[in-house]
Design a protein around this motif. Structure first.
Motif, PDB file in Angstrom:
ATOM      1  N   ASN A  74      -7.739  -3.146   0.355  1.00 30.67           N
ATOM      2  CA  ASN A  74      -8.700  -4.119   0.883  1.00 30.67           C
ATOM      3  C   ASN A  74      -8.288  -4.593   2.276  1.00 30.67           C
ATOM      4  O   ASN A  74      -9.137  -4.920   3.094  1.00 30.67           O
ATOM      5  N   LEU A  75      -6.983  -4.636   2.533  1.00 27.61           N
ATOM      6  CA  LEU A  75      -6.512  -5.068   3.850  1.00 27.61           C
ATOM      7  C   LEU A  75      -7.003  -4.115   4.941  1.00 27.61           C
ATOM      8  O   LEU A  75      -7.450  -4.551   5.996  1.00 27.61           O
ATOM      9  N   VAL A  76      -6.930  -2.826   4.675  1.00 30.06           N
ATOM     10  CA  VAL A  76      -7.360  -1.840   5.672  1.00 30.06           C
ATOM     11  C   VAL A  76      -8.851  -1.966   5.944  1.00 30.06           C
ATOM     12  O   VAL A  76      -9.311  -1.751   7.068  1.00 30.06           O
ATOM     13  N   LEU A  77      -9.607  -2.351   4.929  1.00 28.76           N
ATOM     14  CA  LEU A  77     -11.064  -2.464   5.079  1.00 28.76           C
ATOM     15  C   LEU A  77     -11.491  -3.722   5.818  1.00 28.76           C
ATOM     16  O   LEU A  77     -12.653  -3.852   6.179  1.00 28.76           O
ATOM     17  N   THR A  78     -10.559  -4.644   6.051  1.00 33.29           N
ATOM     18  CA  THR A  78     -10.871  -5.881   6.765  1.00 33.29           C
ATOM     19  C   THR A  78     -10.965  -5.592   8.260  1.00 33.29           C
ATOM     20  O   THR A  78     -10.005  -5.139   8.869  1.00 33.29           O
TER      21      THR A  78
END
Length: 123
Positions: free
Chosen positions: A43-47
């Motif tokens: 999810n961090l990468v998708l932020t």
């Protein structure tokens, strides 16, 4: 002293095998288990928002540091301390990259993965 040696060996093995999709160097043949339950992008990468991403990474890093410094988890028989130590390093690296405006997907994935594993073993 024995606990320190075990933790050091565990950490070394973890560092050598993290991200490896190869086979374990033991008698049992077969693929090694992934450390993260969800394989793929975190999810961090998708932020997309860098400010929000930095806040999330710092939050995970702070939580990991607190757990790694807690005598409750340092002396626990569960591997919470090991995962907290790995998470604080990975999140710290991700934060360092973010400070230079570079979004390093590998360290972001590891940060979230290792933090998730820490939390999993705490419960």
């Amino acid at each position: 002293m024995k606990r320190s040696a075990r933790l050091l060996v565990s950490a070394a093995v973890l560092l050598l095998t993290a991200g490896s999709a190869g086979y374990a160097a033991d008698i049992i043949e077969g693929p090694t288990a992934d450390y993260c339950r969800t394989v793929g992008t975190s999810n961090l990468v998708l932020t997309d928002n860098t400010v929000d991403l930095t806040k999330q990474v710092v939050k995970l890093m702070d939580e990991s540091v607190a757990v790694a410094n807690s005598p409750e988890w340092i002396h626990s028989s569960r591997p919470v301390f090991v995962w907290a130590s790995e998470a604080k390093v990975a999140c710290g690296m991700a934060y360092g990259y973010l400070k230079t405006n570079y979004k390093d997907e590998d360290t972001l994935n590891k940060c979230e993965c290792f933090h998730d594993r820490m939390v999993e073993y705490m419960n």
